[in-house]
Design a protein around this motif. Sequence first.
Motif, mmCIF file in Angstrom:
data_model
loop_
_atom_site.group_PDB
_atom_site.id
_atom_site.type_symbol
_atom_site.label_atom_id
_atom_site.label_comp_id
_atom_site.label_asym_id
_atom_site.label_seq_id
_atom_site.Cartn_x
_atom_site.Cartn_y
_atom_site.Cartn_z
ATOM 1 N N SER A 3 0.700 -1.288 -0.068
ATOM 2 C CA SER A 3 0.242 -0.006 0.184
ATOM 3 C C SER A 3 0.857 1.246 0.044
ATOM 4 C CB SER A 3 -1.142 -0.081 1.171
ATOM 5 O OG SER A 3 -1.762 -1.072 1.172
ATOM 6 N N GLN A 4 2.232 1.262 0.764
ATOM 7 C CA GLN A 4 2.847 2.226 0.639
ATOM 8 C C GLN A 4 4.149 1.775 1.132
ATOM 9 O OE1 GLN A 4 1.632 5.532 3.164
ATOM 10 N NE2 GLN A 4 3.276 6.802 2.695
ATOM 11 N N ILE A 5 5.334 2.540 0.576
ATOM 12 C CA ILE A 5 6.717 2.076 0.733
ATOM 13 C C ILE A 5 7.464 3.436 1.208
ATOM 14 C CG2 ILE A 5 8.903 1.448 -0.186
ATOM 15 C CD1 ILE A 5 7.199 0.151 -2.454
ATOM 16 N N TRP A 6 8.125 3.159 2.325
ATOM 17 C CA TRP A 6 8.940 4.102 2.841
ATOM 18 C C TRP A 6 10.516 3.857 2.866
ATOM 19 C CZ3 TRP A 6 4.789 2.580 5.757
ATOM 20 C CH2 TRP A 6 3.822 3.437 5.878
ATOM 21 N N ILE A 7 11.283 4.639 2.583
ATOM 22 C CA ILE A 7 12.833 4.505 2.351
ATOM 23 C C ILE A 7 13.473 5.503 3.117
ATOM 24 C CG2 ILE A 7 14.660 4.254 0.683
ATOM 25 C CD1 ILE A 7 12.140 4.043 -1.695
ATOM 26 N N ALA A 8 14.445 4.842 3.872
ATOM 27 C CA ALA A 8 15.430 5.827 4.628
ATOM 28 C C ALA A 8 15.996 6.717 3.757
ATOM 29 C CB ALA A 8 16.536 5.171 5.489
ATOM 30 N N ALA A 9 16.228 8.101 4.128
ATOM 31 C CA ALA A 9 16.666 9.170 3.140
ATOM 32 C C ALA A 9 18.503 8.719 3.251
ATOM 33 C CB ALA A 9 16.260 10.439 3.650
ATOM 34 N N SER A 10 18.795 7.790 2.886
ATOM 35 C CA SER A 10 20.168 7.579 2.800
ATOM 36 C C SER A 10 20.579 6.740 1.310
ATOM 37 C CB SER A 10 20.684 6.592 3.812
ATOM 38 O OG SER A 10 20.200 5.307 3.579
ATOM 39 N N VAL A 11 21.900 7.145 1.010
ATOM 40 C CA VAL A 11 22.233 6.497 -0.432
ATOM 41 C C VAL A 11 22.038 4.942 -0.457
ATOM 42 C CG1 VAL A 11 24.087 6.047 -1.803
ATOM 43 C CG2 VAL A 11 23.964 8.164 -0.534
ATOM 44 N N ALA A 12 22.437 4.132 0.310
ATOM 45 C CA ALA A 12 22.267 2.678 0.610
ATOM 46 C C ALA A 12 20.905 2.138 0.484
ATOM 47 C CB ALA A 12 23.139 1.778 1.543
#
Length: 177
Positions: A40-49
């Motif tokens: 439903s939703q995807i969150w991604i850490a605001a980091s390069v890797a």
Amino acid sequence: MAITLQLICQGETLANRQSRFPADDPLCEQVLPQRFGPYSQIWIAASVASIQTAQALGLSGEQVTALVEPGYGRWSGLAIRDVMTQEPDVFMRWLKGEAPPDGESLEQLMARCEAWLTQCVALRGQHCVIVSSAVIRAMVVTVLGAPPHAFNAIDIHPLSVTQLRSDGKRWHLCPGK
């Protein structure tokens, strides 16, 4: 259950491979596409890797600053062995949860992970988060209500999946398939 939250650990970085403190490092090897979702939703850490991992997995979502790797202050990028040798007392206190010089303590990391999880507890559907192993470990300790020293007893491997579920009131750790 109101929400299933799959925590995908970002791929391996040079910091992992070289046993040094992370400094927003890129992935050190190609991540092979795997099938995840639908979400439903995807969150991604605001980091390069984490961003590179999401791209390699064919996933896109909202970048979240609250989900970044803990701040290691002036230890960022340094070899762990060098820090152990040059600052043994400070290093031992860090292992017990204190902040590295100019960095973030385990308590601070757990507090921001708990605050983020609290915002999501009543959502519905299957969701995904792509973050570092340290953030997943902090979330697990928080969900279990375990003492902070349990953080160092949890092993999270690159690209592994840890699952949390919420009944709309609190989180539960769920074993993988």
